[in-house]
Scaffold this motif. Structure first.
Motif, PDB file in Angstrom:
ATOM      1  N   MET A  89      -0.331  49.249 -64.631  1.00  0.00           N
ATOM      2  CA  MET A  89       0.537  49.624 -65.741  1.00  0.00           C
ATOM      3  C   MET A  89      -0.307  50.169 -66.890  1.00  0.00           C
ATOM      4  SD  MET A  89       3.279  47.255 -67.846  1.00  0.00           S
ATOM      5  CE  MET A  89       1.972  46.153 -68.425  1.00  0.00           C
ATOM      6  N   GLU A  90       0.076  51.318 -67.396  1.00  0.00           N
ATOM      7  CA  GLU A  90      -0.651  51.920 -68.510  1.00  0.00           C
ATOM      8  C   GLU A  90      -0.030  51.450 -69.829  1.00  0.00           C
ATOM      9  OE1 GLU A  90      -1.809  56.295 -70.338  1.00  0.00           O
ATOM     10  OE2 GLU A  90      -0.834  56.131 -68.370  1.00  0.00           O
ATOM     11  N   LEU A  91      -0.866  50.844 -70.646  1.00  0.00           N
ATOM     12  CA  LEU A  91      -0.403  50.336 -71.931  1.00  0.00           C
ATOM     13  C   LEU A  91      -0.548  51.399 -73.006  1.00  0.00           C
ATOM     14  CD1 LEU A  91      -2.031  46.781 -71.885  1.00  0.00           C
ATOM     15  CD2 LEU A  91       0.308  47.409 -71.277  1.00  0.00           C
ATOM     16  N   GLN A  92       0.426  51.483 -73.883  1.00  0.00           N
ATOM     17  CA  GLN A  92       0.379  52.399 -75.016  1.00  0.00           C
ATOM     18  C   GLN A  92       0.276  51.577 -76.310  1.00  0.00           C
ATOM     19  OE1 GLN A  92       0.346  55.753 -74.762  1.00  0.00           O
ATOM     20  NE2 GLN A  92       0.378  55.542 -72.522  1.00  0.00           N
ATOM     21  N   PHE A  93      -0.832  51.729 -76.975  1.00  0.00           N
ATOM     22  CA  PHE A  93      -0.985  51.027 -78.271  1.00  0.00           C
ATOM     23  C   PHE A  93      -2.034  51.752 -79.097  1.00  0.00           C
ATOM     24  CE2 PHE A  93      -3.674  48.967 -75.108  1.00  0.00           C
ATOM     25  CZ  PHE A  93      -4.924  48.934 -75.727  1.00  0.00           C
ATOM     26  N   SER A  94      -2.038  51.484 -80.397  1.00  0.00           N
ATOM     27  CA  SER A  94      -2.978  52.112 -81.324  1.00  0.00           C
ATOM     28  C   SER A  94      -4.289  51.348 -81.347  1.00  0.00           C
ATOM     29  CB  SER A  94      -2.372  52.134 -82.731  1.00  0.00           C
ATOM     30  OG  SER A  94      -1.179  52.884 -82.757  1.00  0.00           O
ATOM     31  N   ARG A  95      -5.389  52.093 -81.446  1.00  0.00           N
ATOM     32  CA  ARG A  95      -6.723  51.471 -81.487  1.00  0.00           C
ATOM     33  C   ARG A  95      -7.267  51.525 -82.923  1.00  0.00           C
ATOM     34  NH1 ARG A  95      -8.515  49.935 -76.663  1.00  0.00           N
ATOM     35  NH2 ARG A  95      -7.552  50.879 -74.800  1.00  0.00           N
ATOM     36  N   HIS A  96      -6.750  50.626 -83.742  1.00  0.00           N
ATOM     37  CA  HIS A  96      -7.170  50.574 -85.139  1.00  0.00           C
ATOM     38  C   HIS A  96      -8.640  50.175 -85.283  1.00  0.00           C
ATOM     39  CE1 HIS A  96      -3.011  51.079 -86.329  1.00  0.00           C
ATOM     40  NE2 HIS A  96      -2.658  50.051 -85.562  1.00  0.00           N
ATOM     41  N   ARG A  97      -9.174  49.478 -84.303  1.00  0.00           N
ATOM     42  CA  ARG A  97     -10.557  49.002 -84.389  1.00  0.00           C
ATOM     43  C   ARG A  97     -11.568  50.137 -84.365  1.00  0.00           C
ATOM     44  NH1 ARG A  97     -11.561  44.406 -80.097  1.00  0.00           N
ATOM     45  NH2 ARG A  97     -13.618  44.569 -81.082  1.00  0.00           N
ATOM     46  N   ARG A  98     -11.136  51.332 -83.985  1.00  0.00           N
ATOM     47  CA  ARG A  98     -12.067  52.467 -83.994  1.00  0.00           C
ATOM     48  C   ARG A  98     -12.677  52.681 -85.372  1.00  0.00           C
ATOM     49  NH1 ARG A  98      -7.696  56.238 -80.936  1.00  0.00           N
ATOM     50  NH2 ARG A  98      -8.146  55.654 -78.759  1.00  0.00           N
ATOM     51  N   LEU A  99     -11.898  52.379 -86.404  1.00  0.00           N
ATOM     52  CA  LEU A  99     -12.360  52.606 -87.776  1.00  0.00           C
ATOM     53  C   LEU A  99     -13.047  51.383 -88.379  1.00  0.00           C
ATOM     54  CD1 LEU A  99      -9.376  54.665 -89.245  1.00  0.00           C
ATOM     55  CD2 LEU A  99     -11.402  55.445 -87.993  1.00  0.00           C
ATOM     56  N   ARG A 100     -13.314  50.392 -87.520  1.00  0.00           N
ATOM     57  CA  ARG A 100     -14.035  49.189 -87.972  1.00  0.00           C
ATOM     58  C   ARG A 100     -15.298  48.949 -87.153  1.00  0.00           C
ATOM     59  NH1 ARG A 100      -8.678  45.781 -86.836  1.00  0.00           N
ATOM     60  NH2 ARG A 100      -7.252  46.791 -88.325  1.00  0.00           N
ATOM     61  N   SER A 101     -15.727  49.928 -86.403  1.00  0.00           N
ATOM     62  CA  SER A 101     -16.719  49.714 -85.350  1.00  0.00           C
ATOM     63  C   SER A 101     -18.125  49.441 -85.851  1.00  0.00           C
ATOM     64  CB  SER A 101     -16.734  50.928 -84.404  1.00  0.00           C
ATOM     65  OG  SER A 101     -17.049  52.112 -85.136  1.00  0.00           O
ATOM     66  N   SER A 102     -18.449  49.791 -87.087  1.00  0.00           N
ATOM     67  CA  SER A 102     -19.788  49.552 -87.633  1.00  0.00           C
ATOM     68  C   SER A 102     -19.681  49.459 -89.141  1.00  0.00           C
ATOM     69  CB  SER A 102     -20.744  50.679 -87.253  1.00  0.00           C
ATOM     70  OG  SER A 102     -20.380  51.888 -87.923  1.00  0.00           O
ATOM     71  N   ALA A 103     -20.758  48.983 -89.764  1.00  0.00           N
ATOM     72  CA  ALA A 103     -20.765  48.873 -91.232  1.00  0.00           C
ATOM     73  C   ALA A 103     -20.592  50.237 -91.877  1.00  0.00           C
ATOM     74  CB  ALA A 103     -22.063  48.213 -91.693  1.00  0.00           C
ATOM     75  N   ASN A 104     -21.253  51.247 -91.338  1.00  0.00           N
ATOM     76  CA  ASN A 104     -21.135  52.589 -91.909  1.00  0.00           C
ATOM     77  C   ASN A 104     -19.737  53.172 -91.706  1.00  0.00           C
ATOM     78  OD1 ASN A 104     -23.702  52.660 -92.929  1.00  0.00           O
ATOM     79  ND2 ASN A 104     -24.587  53.802 -91.209  1.00  0.00           N
ATOM     80  N   MET A 105     -19.134  52.885 -90.574  1.00  0.00           N
ATOM     81  CA  MET A 105     -17.776  53.358 -90.349  1.00  0.00           C
ATOM     82  C   MET A 105     -16.799  52.690 -91.316  1.00  0.00           C
ATOM     83  SD  MET A 105     -15.810  55.396 -88.604  1.00  0.00           S
ATOM     84  CE  MET A 105     -16.572  55.783 -87.007  1.00  0.00           C
ATOM     85  N   ARG A 106     -16.968  51.388 -91.514  1.00  0.00           N
ATOM     86  CA  ARG A 106     -16.093  50.679 -92.447  1.00  0.00           C
ATOM     87  C   ARG A 106     -16.266  51.207 -93.866  1.00  0.00           C
ATOM     88  NH1 ARG A 106     -17.836  46.547 -88.973  1.00  0.00           N
ATOM     89  NH2 ARG A 106     -19.413  45.790 -90.446  1.00  0.00           N
ATOM     90  N   ALA A 107     -17.519  51.504 -94.221  1.00  0.00           N
ATOM     91  CA  ALA A 107     -17.770  52.056 -95.556  1.00  0.00           C
ATOM     92  C   ALA A 107     -17.157  53.447 -95.706  1.00  0.00           C
ATOM     93  CB  ALA A 107     -19.278  52.110 -95.822  1.00  0.00           C
ATOM     94  N   LEU A 108     -17.168  54.214 -94.634  1.00  0.00           N
ATOM     95  CA  LEU A 108     -16.648  55.580 -94.667  1.00  0.00           C
ATOM     96  C   LEU A 108     -15.162  55.609 -95.013  1.00  0.00           C
ATOM     97  CD1 LEU A 108     -17.364  58.605 -94.042  1.00  0.00           C
ATOM     98  CD2 LEU A 108     -16.534  58.156 -91.722  1.00  0.00           C
TER      99      LEU A 108
END
Length: 326
Positions: free
Chosen positions: A1-20
């Motif tokens: 079964m293919e699940l459909q959901f948002s991957r909000h964690r993409r924007l939390r993946s590193s300190a620099n990404m979170r700062a961005l």
């Protein structure tokens, strides 16, 4: 079964990404640091309920200001503790009152510092209330006359901003007219527009030695249960000529901060008051919380709620911690 959901964690993946993608930031320019100036000599007395906060006399003000500047603080809020008090708070508007003397000293020695003068009578009156008293009633209109005198004397001494905290009806329009008539048309008014009758002021009353000697301040400060009243108070002050709007206290009233931010186009200031400071200090000293993380989380929460500026006793520590994280 293919699940459909948002991957909000993409924007939390590193300190620099979170700062961005960070939406709100704390800066040294955001903070206004309260100072308690007391008459006398060789006084540098720590406030027992506010560790790290001191009453300082004029002979210690040079060192205190050097420390403030070294931390990167740009603005201070002055409170005065006079040697003598009377029924009408005469030392509040005396040309040689303690706030006026301290203001002239700071402007001479540290001309780039923004001085915000707290404009009230409670520290100067023998009864500890913010206006003229008749029996046990605080009189509104006679109080305005003394508050105008206080504001004008503070502006004459060199205050950059007048911050009336008394919550008398009409205080903004009276002070604005008084400043203009005295030639201080360029001096802004930072109104304590939304000031609640809060239990969180207890430690401040020790620091400023201004507790009421009878009754309370519930007839002129706001009921903590009320939200719509904040709109009325802020709206009146905007119409009367305020340049900034203060919400006080901070932590229990972040909903009000957001309301004021959403409905008025003036800079919004939140006062992170003494009780809020004392609770965090006590918990940190007992090892129950991480002081740095807790303080910075609280302050960014105030910015997120809509505050443009924060009056806080944590300013020195907060700026030092922010520099550590650069």
């Amino acid at each position: 079964m293919e699940l459909q959901f948002s991957r909000h964690r993409r924007l939390r993946s590193s300190a620099n990404m979170r700062a961005l993608v960070r939406e709100n930031h704390l800066r040294a320019e955001d903070f206004i640091y309260p100072l308690f100036i007391i008459e006398g000599e060789n006084v540098r007395k720590e406030v027992s309920s506010m560790p790290g906060v001191f009453q300082v006399s004029m002979d210690h003000l040079q060192a205190e200001m050097e420390d403030i500047v070294a931390h990167g603080i740009k603005s201070v809020l002055l409170f005065g503790i006079p040697a003598t008090k009377d029924e009408c708070g005469g030392q509040a508007y005396h040309d040689h009152g303690i706030v006026q003397v301290a203001t002239r000293f700071i402007k001479e020695k540290f001309p780039d510092i923004i001085i915000v003068a707290d404009t009230c009578l409670c520290e100067y009156t023998s009864h500890g209330h913010c206006g003229v008293v008749e029996g046990e009633k605080i009189l509104n209109d006679p109080s305005l006359e003394l508050l105008v005198k206080t504001a004008v004397s503070q502006a004459k001494a060199g205050a950059d901003i007048i911050a009336p905290s008394n919550m008398m009806d009409g205080f903004v329009t009276a002070i604005r007219a008084g400043l203009d008539e005295a030639g201080f048309t360029e001096v802004p008014v930072m109104s304590y527009a939304v000031k609640y009758a809060s239990a969180f002021y207890g430690p401040f009353r020790e620091a400023a030695e201004g507790a009421p000697q009878f009754g309370d301040r519930k007839t002129y400060q706001m009921d903590p249960a009320n939200r719509m009243e904040a709109f009325r108070e802020a709206e009146s002050d905007v119409a009367e000529g305020a340049d900034f709007l203060i919400v006080k206290p901070g932590m229990p009233y972040l909903d009000i901060v957001r309301d004021v931010k959403n409905n008025f186009n003036l800079p919004v200031v939140v006062y992170n008051v003494s009780g809020e400071y004392a609770m965090i200090k006590a918990a940190a000293q007992n090892g129950w919380i991480d002081e740095k993380k807790t303080v910075l989380e609280m302050l960014i929460g105030m910015k997120r709620a809509g505050a443009d500026l924060i009056i806080t006793y944590h300013a020195k520590d907060a700026i030092s911690w922010l520099k550590e994280d650069e």
